[in-house]
Design a protein around this motif. Structure first.
Motif, PDB file in Angstrom:
ATOM      1  N   VAL A   1      47.722  37.058  46.685  1.00 28.90           N
ATOM      2  CA  VAL A   1      47.782  38.147  47.668  1.00 28.90           C
ATOM      3  C   VAL A   1      47.784  37.624  49.095  1.00 28.90           C
ATOM      4  CG1 VAL A   1      46.543  40.172  48.552  1.00 28.90           C
ATOM      5  CG2 VAL A   1      46.703  39.784  46.085  1.00 28.90           C
ATOM      6  N   MET A   2      46.951  36.629  49.379  1.00 29.53           N
ATOM      7  CA  MET A   2      46.722  36.186  50.760  1.00 29.53           C
ATOM      8  C   MET A   2      47.524  34.949  51.151  1.00 29.53           C
ATOM      9  SD  MET A   2      44.550  38.440  51.883  1.00 29.53           S
ATOM     10  CE  MET A   2      43.625  37.779  53.272  1.00 29.53           C
ATOM     11  N   GLY A   3      48.014  34.200  50.167  1.00 34.02           N
ATOM     12  CA  GLY A   3      48.789  33.002  50.474  1.00 34.02           C
ATOM     13  C   GLY A   3      47.962  31.777  50.790  1.00 34.02           C
ATOM     14  N   SER A   4      46.653  31.864  50.610  1.00 34.15           N
ATOM     15  CA  SER A   4      45.769  30.738  50.895  1.00 34.15           C
ATOM     16  C   SER A   4      44.520  30.873  50.041  1.00 34.15           C
ATOM     17  CB  SER A   4      45.389  30.717  52.382  1.00 34.15           C
ATOM     18  OG  SER A   4      44.691  31.903  52.726  1.00 34.15           O
ATOM     19  N   ASN A   5      43.726  29.808  50.016  1.00 34.92           N
ATOM     20  CA  ASN A   5      42.495  29.798  49.228  1.00 34.92           C
ATOM     21  C   ASN A   5      41.369  29.219  50.075  1.00 34.92           C
ATOM     22  OD1 ASN A   5      40.470  29.617  47.346  1.00 34.92           O
ATOM     23  ND2 ASN A   5      41.478  28.099  46.054  1.00 34.92           N
ATOM     24  N   PRO A   6      40.434  30.037  50.519  1.00 36.84           N
ATOM     25  CA  PRO A   6      39.372  29.562  51.407  1.00 36.84           C
ATOM     26  C   PRO A   6      38.216  28.884  50.687  1.00 36.84           C
ATOM     27  CG  PRO A   6      39.069  31.886  50.985  1.00 36.84           C
ATOM     28  CD  PRO A   6      40.351  31.492  50.287  1.00 36.84           C
ATOM     29  N   SER A   7      38.237  28.842  49.360  1.00 44.19           N
ATOM     30  CA  SER A   7      37.075  28.436  48.578  1.00 44.19           C
ATOM     31  C   SER A   7      36.693  26.979  48.796  1.00 44.19           C
ATOM     32  CB  SER A   7      37.343  28.657  47.089  1.00 44.19           C
ATOM     33  OG  SER A   7      37.686  29.997  46.827  1.00 44.19           O
ATOM     34  N   LEU A   8      35.417  26.696  48.654  1.00 43.67           N
ATOM     35  CA  LEU A   8      34.919  25.330  48.726  1.00 43.67           C
ATOM     36  C   LEU A   8      35.176  24.600  47.412  1.00 43.67           C
ATOM     37  CD1 LEU A   8      33.303  23.200  50.343  1.00 43.67           C
ATOM     38  CD2 LEU A   8      31.230  24.150  49.296  1.00 43.67           C
ATOM     39  N   ASN A   9      34.868  25.256  46.302  1.00 44.21           N
ATOM     40  CA  ASN A   9      35.052  24.661  44.979  1.00 44.21           C
ATOM     41  C   ASN A   9      36.405  25.081  44.409  1.00 44.21           C
ATOM     42  OD1 ASN A   9      34.778  23.531  42.457  1.00 44.21           O
ATOM     43  ND2 ASN A   9      33.254  24.994  41.724  1.00 44.21           N
ATOM     44  N   LYS A  10      37.421  24.316  44.718  1.00 47.09           N
ATOM     45  CA  LYS A  10      38.786  24.632  44.284  1.00 47.09           C
ATOM     46  C   LYS A  10      39.098  23.967  42.948  1.00 47.09           C
ATOM     47  CE  LYS A  10      40.875  25.275  48.895  1.00 47.09           C
ATOM     48  NZ  LYS A  10      39.714  25.049  49.781  1.00 47.09           N
ATOM     49  N   ALA A  11      38.276  24.251  41.953  1.00 44.34           N
ATOM     50  CA  ALA A  11      38.418  23.576  40.663  1.00 44.34           C
ATOM     51  C   ALA A  11      39.410  24.250  39.735  1.00 44.34           C
ATOM     52  CB  ALA A  11      37.058  23.468  39.980  1.00 44.34           C
ATOM     53  N   GLY A  12      39.885  25.454  40.074  1.00 46.76           N
ATOM     54  CA  GLY A  12      40.843  26.125  39.219  1.00 46.76           C
ATOM     55  C   GLY A  12      41.039  27.568  39.605  1.00 46.76           C
ATOM     56  N   ASP A  13      42.188  28.130  39.225  1.00 45.56           N
ATOM     57  CA  ASP A  13      42.504  29.506  39.574  1.00 45.56           C
ATOM     58  C   ASP A  13      41.586  30.520  38.914  1.00 45.56           C
ATOM     59  OD1 ASP A  13      44.526  28.800  41.258  1.00 45.56           O
ATOM     60  OD2 ASP A  13      46.175  29.396  39.920  1.00 45.56           O
ATOM     61  N   ASP A  14      40.882  30.120  37.830  1.00 37.23           N
ATOM     62  CA  ASP A  14      39.986  31.048  37.150  1.00 37.23           C
ATOM     63  C   ASP A  14      38.558  30.982  37.689  1.00 37.23           C
ATOM     64  OD1 ASP A  14      39.563  28.502  36.138  1.00 37.23           O
ATOM     65  OD2 ASP A  14      39.348  29.156  34.056  1.00 37.23           O
ATOM     66  N   TYR A  15      38.354  30.210  38.728  1.00 33.83           N
ATOM     67  CA  TYR A  15      37.062  30.214  39.415  1.00 33.83           C
ATOM     68  C   TYR A  15      37.032  31.387  40.404  1.00 33.83           C
ATOM     69  CZ  TYR A  15      35.517  25.642  37.767  1.00 33.83           C
ATOM     70  OH  TYR A  15      35.103  24.593  36.982  1.00 33.83           O
ATOM     71  N   PRO A  16      35.850  31.941  40.679  1.00 27.49           N
ATOM     72  CA  PRO A  16      35.800  33.044  41.644  1.00 27.49           C
ATOM     73  C   PRO A  16      36.122  32.549  43.047  1.00 27.49           C
ATOM     74  CG  PRO A  16      33.577  32.326  41.078  1.00 27.49           C
ATOM     75  CD  PRO A  16      34.509  31.595  40.150  1.00 27.49           C
ATOM     76  N   VAL A  17      36.848  33.343  43.797  1.00 30.57           N
ATOM     77  CA  VAL A  17      37.063  33.011  45.204  1.00 30.57           C
ATOM     78  C   VAL A  17      35.716  33.107  45.914  1.00 30.57           C
ATOM     79  CG1 VAL A  17      37.605  35.363  46.022  1.00 30.57           C
ATOM     80  CG2 VAL A  17      38.590  33.366  47.183  1.00 30.57           C
ATOM     81  N   GLU A  18      35.495  32.224  46.862  1.00 28.50           N
ATOM     82  CA  GLU A  18      34.262  32.256  47.646  1.00 28.50           C
ATOM     83  C   GLU A  18      34.567  31.812  49.072  1.00 28.50           C
ATOM     84  OE1 GLU A  18      33.720  28.877  47.910  1.00 28.50           O
ATOM     85  OE2 GLU A  18      34.143  28.041  45.954  1.00 28.50           O
ATOM     86  N   ARG A  19      33.535  31.805  49.862  1.00 29.36           N
ATOM     87  CA  ARG A  19      33.636  31.561  51.299  1.00 29.36           C
ATOM     88  C   ARG A  19      34.514  32.626  51.952  1.00 29.36           C
ATOM     89  NH1 ARG A  19      34.408  25.340  53.179  1.00 29.36           N
ATOM     90  NH2 ARG A  19      36.546  25.886  52.685  1.00 29.36           N
ATOM     91  N   VAL A  20      34.318  33.887  51.499  1.00 25.03           N
ATOM     92  CA  VAL A  20      35.026  35.016  52.103  1.00 25.03           C
ATOM     93  C   VAL A  20      34.018  35.973  52.714  1.00 25.03           C
ATOM     94  CG1 VAL A  20      37.053  34.865  50.619  1.00 25.03           C
ATOM     95  CG2 VAL A  20      35.130  36.267  49.890  1.00 25.03           C
ATOM     96  N   SER A  21      34.332  36.494  53.870  1.00 27.95           N
ATOM     97  CA  SER A  21      33.479  37.449  54.568  1.00 27.95           C
ATOM     98  C   SER A  21      33.830  38.874  54.139  1.00 27.95           C
ATOM     99  CB  SER A  21      33.660  37.315  56.083  1.00 27.95           C
ATOM    100  OG  SER A  21      34.969  37.755  56.460  1.00 27.95           O
ATOM    101  N   TRP A  22      32.996  39.812  54.525  1.00 31.34           N
ATOM    102  CA  TRP A  22      33.294  41.234  54.291  1.00 31.34           C
ATOM    103  C   TRP A  22      34.612  41.591  54.976  1.00 31.34           C
ATOM    104  CZ3 TRP A  22      34.160  45.686  57.061  1.00 31.34           C
ATOM    105  CH2 TRP A  22      34.006  46.901  56.382  1.00 31.34           C
ATOM    106  N   GLU A  23      34.813  41.078  56.165  1.00 32.89           N
ATOM    107  CA  GLU A  23      36.056  41.343  56.890  1.00 32.89           C
ATOM    108  C   GLU A  23      37.259  40.753  56.169  1.00 32.89           C
ATOM    109  OE1 GLU A  23      34.832  39.541  60.507  1.00 32.89           O
ATOM    110  OE2 GLU A  23      33.842  41.355  61.272  1.00 32.89           O
ATOM    111  N   ASP A  24      37.120  39.546  55.629  1.00 35.34           N
ATOM    112  CA  ASP A  24      38.200  38.953  54.834  1.00 35.34           C
ATOM    113  C   ASP A  24      38.527  39.835  53.631  1.00 35.34           C
ATOM    114  OD1 ASP A  24      38.168  36.675  56.481  1.00 35.34           O
ATOM    115  OD2 ASP A  24      36.768  35.617  55.148  1.00 35.34           O
ATOM    116  N   CYS A  25      37.484  40.375  52.994  1.00 31.46           N
ATOM    117  CA  CYS A  25      37.685  41.230  51.821  1.00 31.46           C
ATOM    118  C   CYS A  25      38.464  42.492  52.182  1.00 31.46           C
ATOM    119  CB  CYS A  25      36.341  41.606  51.201  1.00 31.46           C
ATOM    120  SG  CYS A  25      35.433  40.219  50.505  1.00 31.46           S
TER     121      CYS A  25
END
Length: 217
Positions: free
Chosen positions: A49-73
C-alpha cells in the motif's frame, strides 16, 4: 466478523491486582457488529500500500509492520481505502477490547485467548526482544491472533479517563493530545492483558508499535 454484544470493559475480576487505575471504573459497553483483522497488519501489506517498509525487524513479509505512528496509520488507511473502495479504519478502544476478550464467545481470560500468556503471545519471556511472524501462537475465542503480545496496536480514540455509566458504540473523548495503544507488544506480561491501556502522542513510533484494521460494515 465480530457479532455485536454487551461486555464489561476495564479491569474486571480476572485481571486481579494487575489492573491499573486507568482501567477503572469498569463499565458496561454495548457494541454493534464489526469486522476486525485476523492478524496484525503485516510488512508485506504495508509495503504493497505505502511503497516502503519502516520496520526495524525486516525478517519477512509475514512479520507485523512496526515503527509506525498513529499518523502513519491514518495515511495507510486513506491509501488502502482509496485503492479498495472499502472503509477500513483503526478499531475503537472498546472494539479492540471486546474482540481481544473474545466477544460473545469470551471465556473470561486474563489475556487474549488464554490465562497462560505463552500459549497466545510473543512477550518479554519468549520473544527474544523482537517481533515474530503473525499467527504462530494460538488464536483467541474469535480466531484472532496476537491480540496479546508481538506489537502494540494503535486504536482510533483519544485517550481519556473511564466513566462508570453504560455506553453504546463509544468512540472515546471528542478531543485530546494523546492516543491509545493496546496489546502489550514484546513487553511484560502485565502489559499484555486484555484491559491494559497505554497512551502515546500521535507521532510516536517505536520498534513494536503496529496496528490491526477494522472494516466498517
Amino acid at each position: 466478523y465480530v457479532e455485536g454484544g454487551t461486555f464489561t470493559m476495564g479491569g474486571t475480576s480476572e485481571q486481579g491486582s494487575d489492573a491499573f487505575d486507568d482501567e477503572k471504573p469498569t463499565h458496561r459497553v454495548t457494541l454493534s457488529a464489526f469486522h476486525i483483522g485476523k492478524y496484525e497488519v503485516t510488512q508485506g501489506l504495508w509495503r504493497e500500500v505505502m511503497g516502503s517498509n519502516p520496520s526495524l525487524n525486516k525478517a519477512g513479509d509475514d512479520y507485523p509492520v512496526e515503527r509506525v505512528s498513529w499518523e502513519d496509520c491514518q495515511e495507510f488507511v486513506r491509501k488502502l481505502n482509496a485503492r479498495t473502495g472499502l472503509k477500513f479504519r483503526l478499531p475503537t478502544e472498546a472494539e479492540w477490547e471486546y474482540a481481544a476478550r473474545g466477544g460473545r464467545k469470551s471465556r473470561g481470560y486474563k489475556y487474549s485467548g488464554s490465562n497462560s500468556l505463552g500459549d497466545v503471545a510473543w512477550y518479554e519471556a519468549n520473544s527474544g526482544g523482537g517481533t515474530h511472524p503473525v499467527g504462530r501462537k494460538s488464536p483467541n475465542e474469535l480466531g484472532l491472533y496476537d491480540m496479546s503480545g508481538n506489537v502494540w496496536e494503535w486504536c482510533q480514540d483519544w485517550y481519556g479517563d473511564y466513566g462508570s455509566s453504560s455506553q453504546t458504540d463509544p468512540a472515546g473523548p471528542s478531543s485530546g493530545s494523546i492516543r491509545v495503544m493496546r496489546g502489550g507488544g514484546c513487553d511484560y506480561a502485565r502489559r499484555c492483558r486484555v484491559s491494559y491501556r497505554i497512551n502515546c502522542v500521535p507521532g510516536y513510533r517505536n520498534f513494536n508499535s503496529g496496528l490491526r484494521l477494522v472494516l466498517e460494515m
